[in-house]
Motif scaffolding. Sequence first.
Motif, PDB file in Angstrom:
ATOM      1  N   LYS A 286       0.738  -1.304  -0.007  1.00 11.47           N
ATOM      2  CA  LYS A 286       0.156   0.079  -0.023  1.00 11.47           C
ATOM      3  C   LYS A 286       0.984   1.191  -0.036  1.00 11.47           C
ATOM      4  O   LYS A 286       1.995   1.339   0.740  1.00 11.47           O
ATOM      5  CB  LYS A 286      -0.779  -0.027   1.233  1.00 11.47           C
ATOM      6  CG  LYS A 286      -1.884  -1.182   1.107  1.00 11.47           C
ATOM      7  CD  LYS A 286      -2.737  -1.151   0.137  1.00 11.47           C
ATOM      8  CE  LYS A 286      -3.914  -2.136   0.386  1.00 11.47           C
ATOM      9  NZ  LYS A 286      -4.919  -2.033  -0.940  1.00 11.47           N
ATOM     10  N   LYS A 287       0.295   2.274  -0.733  1.00 12.99           N
ATOM     11  CA  LYS A 287       1.087   3.714  -0.580  1.00 12.99           C
ATOM     12  C   LYS A 287       0.991   4.275   0.650  1.00 12.99           C
ATOM     13  O   LYS A 287      -0.188   4.391   1.403  1.00 12.99           O
ATOM     14  CB  LYS A 287       0.638   4.495  -1.664  1.00 12.99           C
ATOM     15  CG  LYS A 287       1.064   5.898  -1.816  1.00 12.99           C
ATOM     16  CD  LYS A 287       0.597   6.485  -2.999  1.00 12.99           C
ATOM     17  CE  LYS A 287      -0.845   6.950  -2.715  1.00 12.99           C
ATOM     18  NZ  LYS A 287      -1.351   7.765  -4.162  1.00 12.99           N
ATOM     19  N   GLY A 288       2.131   4.530   1.238  1.00  7.44           N
ATOM     20  CA  GLY A 288       2.166   5.196   2.698  1.00  7.44           C
ATOM     21  C   GLY A 288       2.360   6.652   2.513  1.00  7.44           C
ATOM     22  O   GLY A 288       2.048   7.403   1.303  1.00  7.44           O
ATOM     23  N   SER A 289       2.754   7.385   3.835  1.00  8.60           N
ATOM     24  CA  SER A 289       2.683   8.759   3.798  1.00  8.60           C
ATOM     25  C   SER A 289       4.291   9.069   3.352  1.00  8.60           C
ATOM     26  O   SER A 289       4.599  10.167   3.080  1.00  8.60           O
ATOM     27  CB  SER A 289       2.509   9.274   4.794  1.00  8.60           C
ATOM     28  OG  SER A 289       3.328   8.627   6.039  1.00  8.60           O
ATOM     29  N   GLU A 290       5.054   8.130   3.416  1.00  6.30           N
ATOM     30  CA  GLU A 290       6.619   8.608   2.938  1.00  6.30           C
ATOM     31  C   GLU A 290       6.878   8.827   1.515  1.00  6.30           C
ATOM     32  O   GLU A 290       6.253   8.269   0.631  1.00  6.30           O
ATOM     33  CB  GLU A 290       7.334   7.153   3.124  1.00  6.30           C
ATOM     34  CG  GLU A 290       7.517   6.715   4.633  1.00  6.30           C
ATOM     35  CD  GLU A 290       6.302   5.658   4.828  1.00  6.30           C
ATOM     36  OE1 GLU A 290       5.622   5.357   3.872  1.00  6.30           O
ATOM     37  OE2 GLU A 290       6.310   5.117   6.129  1.00  6.30           O
TER      38      GLU A 290
END
Length: 403
Positions: free
Chosen positions: A291-295
């Motif tokens: 999943k795409k994270g905030s980083e």
Amino acid sequence: MHRLTNRRILLGITGGIAAYKSAELTRLLKGAGADIRIVMTPAATEFITPLTLQALSGHPVHLQLLDPEAEAGMGHIELAKWADMILVAPASADFMARFCAGMGDDLLTTLCLATEAPICLAPAMNQAMWRDPRTQDNVHQLTSQGIKLFGPGVGAQACGDTGPGRMLEPGELAELAAEQFQHGALAGKRVCITAGPTREPLDPVRYISNHSSGKMGYALAEAAADAGASVRLISGPVNLPAPARVEVTSVETAEEMLAASLDGIDQCDLFIAAAAVADYRPVSVAEHKIKKGSEEIMELRLVKNPDIVATVAGLQEHRPYTVGFAAETRDVVGYARSKLARKQLDLIVANDVSNPEIGFNSDDNAVTLVSADDEISLPQTSKRQLARQLIEQIAQQYHQSTQ
């Protein structure tokens, strides 16, 4: 007999007691590496069953001109285009007369009229029928049109007569059929070729790969088969049809390609590594979609893949003649020569993939064939034509190495 490897032979069988010999002829042709399709006239089925010939050839026997299933795709025309040679054995006096008259009243005569392949006949009939002036007129007319006759032989006949008209023995016919083909540069050799990219999965939906289309490797496989070799193509994921007369093994990852390459390597004479194998793969593959994270930055840890061509070239036993590829963007020949020495290859094919006209996914290519003491430049042309030139050069170098 090596000349029969990968050749497509359409065997026609007409009505006559000699039809029983066609079973052994089928076995010999197939054993020599030919791909056999069989067409029988209705009279032939009175002497030998289609089931016998289907079992020996490995393909259904064609019997009818107006077959509803085959005719949906113009089956008789496809068969006529498919054949490298049509061999009619036995060829009865009736068949020869109808063919000479240009009749197409059954499947076999129609195929003979529709093909551009060479046609060879093995006459089989009573000695009086063979000597009859009308039969001899037909023979003269057929041979004057380029039809080749194998025989007939002379000897005792099933009817009790003795004289000309016997069909030649299956072994003789197989040898004569082989002589009709040129001796391919790789006749009787076993060639393994890798092609296309590999895909190294990150998770169930993503992977690391490259722009390789596989066109060069597939063209090489086709050219090697045309040169008489038995070819096994180990292919990464591509959008290309399988080449005719080539065994294809499909793989995804570099490790799968290595395993497939080593499987049966002791039966391989030449190994041509045209695949664009991923140098690295992820250390671990996520079980679920990442999943795409905030980083803003995501780091991937990679581990080096096995070097397939170096592994094959480094084999101590049953090492095949090994040809590598070097796809470079600068100092193409220099890097290729370094790779040739480092990986202990016999030959390496260097090409400049920075040029969009000859790089990945293009239909053309231009390469330099590098050996330990020579360089041969092959100018830009279609990958199919270039593959033929490469196979000729590789075959020449291979044969020199075995002398």
